[in-house]
Motif scaffolding. Structure first.
Motif, short mmCIF file in Angstrom:
data_model
loop_
_atom_site.label_atom_id
_atom_site.label_comp_id
_atom_site.label_asym_id
_atom_site.label_seq_id
_atom_site.Cartn_x
_atom_site.Cartn_y
_atom_site.Cartn_z
N THR A 146 -58.09 -5.42 6.66
CA THR A 146 -59.51 -5.16 6.92
C THR A 146 -60.08 -4.16 5.91
N ARG A 147 -59.26 -3.21 5.45
CA ARG A 147 -59.71 -2.31 4.37
C ARG A 147 -60.08 -3.13 3.13
N PHE A 148 -59.17 -4.02 2.74
CA PHE A 148 -59.45 -4.87 1.57
C PHE A 148 -60.72 -5.68 1.81
N ALA A 149 -60.86 -6.21 3.03
CA ALA A 149 -62.02 -7.06 3.35
C ALA A 149 -63.32 -6.26 3.20
N LEU A 150 -63.36 -5.07 3.79
CA LEU A 150 -64.59 -4.25 3.75
C LEU A 150 -64.90 -3.84 2.31
N ASN A 151 -63.88 -3.43 1.57
CA ASN A 151 -64.11 -3.00 0.19
C ASN A 151 -64.51 -4.17 -0.70
N TYR A 152 -63.90 -5.32 -0.50
CA TYR A 152 -64.25 -6.52 -1.28
C TYR A 152 -65.69 -6.91 -1.02
N LYS A 153 -66.12 -6.77 0.22
CA LYS A 153 -67.50 -7.10 0.57
C LYS A 153 -68.48 -5.99 0.20
N GLY A 154 -67.94 -4.83 -0.19
CA GLY A 154 -68.81 -3.71 -0.54
C GLY A 154 -69.51 -3.11 0.67
N LEU A 155 -68.89 -3.21 1.84
CA LEU A 155 -69.47 -2.65 3.07
C LEU A 155 -68.91 -1.25 3.29
N PRO A 156 -69.77 -0.22 3.31
CA PRO A 156 -69.28 1.14 3.52
C PRO A 156 -68.68 1.30 4.92
N PHE A 157 -67.67 2.15 5.02
CA PHE A 157 -67.10 2.40 6.35
C PHE A 157 -66.49 3.79 6.41
N THR A 158 -66.43 4.32 7.62
CA THR A 158 -65.69 5.56 7.86
C THR A 158 -64.46 5.20 8.69
N VAL A 159 -63.50 6.12 8.73
CA VAL A 159 -62.25 5.82 9.43
C VAL A 159 -62.08 6.73 10.65
N LYS A 160 -61.72 6.14 11.75
CA LYS A 160 -61.28 6.92 12.90
C LYS A 160 -59.78 6.70 13.04
N TRP A 161 -59.01 7.78 12.87
CA TRP A 161 -57.55 7.65 12.93
C TRP A 161 -57.09 7.67 14.38
N VAL A 162 -56.27 6.71 14.75
CA VAL A 162 -55.82 6.57 16.14
C VAL A 162 -54.29 6.45 16.17
N GLU A 163 -53.63 7.37 16.85
CA GLU A 163 -52.17 7.26 17.00
C GLU A 163 -51.84 6.11 17.96
N TYR A 164 -50.66 5.52 17.77
CA TYR A 164 -50.24 4.35 18.56
C TYR A 164 -50.52 4.46 20.07
N PRO A 165 -50.12 5.58 20.73
CA PRO A 165 -50.30 5.61 22.20
C PRO A 165 -51.77 5.59 22.62
N ASP A 166 -52.68 5.84 21.68
CA ASP A 166 -54.11 5.92 22.02
C ASP A 166 -54.88 4.66 21.65
N ILE A 167 -54.19 3.66 21.08
CA ILE A 167 -54.88 2.46 20.58
C ILE A 167 -55.63 1.71 21.69
N ALA A 168 -54.97 1.50 22.83
CA ALA A 168 -55.59 0.72 23.92
C ALA A 168 -56.91 1.37 24.35
N GLN A 169 -56.89 2.68 24.58
CA GLN A 169 -58.11 3.36 25.04
C GLN A 169 -59.20 3.33 23.96
N ALA A 170 -58.79 3.52 22.71
CA ALA A 170 -59.77 3.52 21.61
C ALA A 170 -60.45 2.16 21.49
N CYS A 171 -59.68 1.09 21.69
CA CYS A 171 -60.27 -0.26 21.64
C CYS A 171 -61.23 -0.48 22.80
N LYS A 172 -60.81 -0.04 24.00
CA LYS A 172 -61.70 -0.18 25.16
C LYS A 172 -62.99 0.60 24.93
N ASP A 173 -62.88 1.78 24.33
CA ASP A 173 -64.06 2.63 24.10
C ASP A 173 -65.13 1.94 23.24
#
Lengths: 253, 253
Positions: free
Chosen positions: B27-54
């Motif tokens: 997805t990083r390659f995809a966003l950069n190839y398309k020239g779409l700006p993005f910021t990153v939210k870093w999520v540790e493994y145990p928090d992935i489910a909640q972050a996706c629901k959020d």
């Protein structure tokens, strides 16, 4: 029919004039879809290698003992003097040699067609244990003996033991269904439900799926319980699919 | 950066600001190839489910116990209020929502991309035992513990026993090489050697291959013996491939 008519090398079955192999069906569909006339040379299994050598077709693989392996379909095209085996190679040859016919592997899908072939092997071709016995029963004696020997070597058991009636066979059919359901999902990944891989246009991937379905339908019987079940899979998708391919079942000459 | 900037949910590693996952790299390659700006939210493994629901992203699968499974990459797009997980779904969303950017999954390749994904799993993703230990070592403690537990359950052995140095690991690397060599062959099935699946244009299939190569290079080390070997595979194809993707490694903002 001119002397330049393409010759398709195909495997006969107990019904005279009827093709038996899922892979040669792919090339039949391809030739008929392109509207290219062809005649058929019927070749029993033990004679395939020599018949391929006779037309100058390369082997399509290597056996466990390192010797070359020859398979059908193969075509001989008198207009170019070329002999080619393997359905995808034949499709690419026909696309190139007859550019005015509808293309089966458009350039932008060439690498993707190879990926499809790999996926199709895993999902469908490797899940065909239910076919072992009934398909052997429809071959003529020389091919039946050849087929039985090679398959029994691969599976390490008698042909009759590969898919015994009951829960074993039911599980095998279910695994095949899972493969087809996965492929059915591919046709609407972007939210647009398509009839074929590329939308409304047939590609080599479609002739592959249709070729294997043709084989299943013919061997298990059009009115048999298993084909009847398959017609209900995935909302009837495969029944519609085969209905569309009907017009390409019979050769144009 | 506007308040409408896309947010990429990514998994951090021991090197601050450095992505760790082969799938989020797609997805990083995809966003950069398309020239779409993005910021990153870093999520540790145990928090992935909640972050996706959020962010309202759907689960991407089902666990063995029947509960929903949440995975990264996921993006949140404030301009539409949509949260989407899974790299192919994200690619399709971006193609549709930002039609003026270069398309990753052209319509005629949509079903073929799904076939590619199936083949890629069999040839590459399922052949990654060599990565088990070194990749766990680059995760932060909460993710490392989570990753270790889930992988040790899958393989039924300790992480350290999955790819022991010596012939076992050498065989695993060889199997991975066979997968890449098969894919290398796909790029010239029609006799025209292509750099990417569709020729000179990147597609989602290419960001997938590049994402997994990025992960391998980063985890095994750019100067390590195994990455050095990989660079020689298939006439240096994968070295050239990654050289091309360099310009899409760093985010455009």
């Amino acid at each position: 029919m001119s002397s330049n008519t393409i010759v398709l090398l195909d495997i006969p079955c107990v019904v005279e004039g009827r093709a038996w192999s899922p892979n040669t069906w792919k090339t039949r569909f391809a030739l008929n879809y392109k509207g290219l006339p062809f005649t058929v040379k019927w070749v029993e299994y033990p004679d395939i290698a020599q018949a391929c050598k006779d037309i100058g077709a390369d082997p399509t693989g290597t056996r466990a003992d390192g010797s070359p392996s020859y398979t059908l379909p193969a075509i001989y095209d008198p207009s170019t003097g070329r002999g080619i085996a393997e359905s995808a190679l034949i499709a690419r040859y026909l696309d190139k040699t007859y550019p005015d016919t509808p293309r089966l592997i458009p350039a932008e899908t060439d690498a993707f067609h190879a990926a499809f072939q790999e996926a199709f092997f895993h999902l469908i071709q490797s899940k065909m244990k239910i076919m072992s016995c009934p398909t052997a029963a429809q071959l003529n004696p020389p091919s039946e003996a050849f087929y039985r020997k090679t398959r029994e070597t691969i599976f390490g058991k008698r042909l009759e033991e590969i898919s015994p009636e009951g829960t074993v066979r039911e599980t095998q059919l279910k695994q095949l269904q899972e493969g087809f359901t996965k492929i059915a999902g591919w046709f609407s990944m972007d939210g647009n439900d398509k009839l074929f891989f590329m939308g409304n246009t047939i590609s080599h991937a479609d002739t592959s799926v249709a070729g294997w379905l043709m084989w299943i339908r013919q061997i298990l019987g059009r009115d048999g319980p298993e084909w009847t079940a398959i017609q209900t899979w995935d909302g009837g998708r495969w029944a519609r699919y085969m209905q569309y391919f009907e017009k390409y079942e019979v050769a144009s000459i």
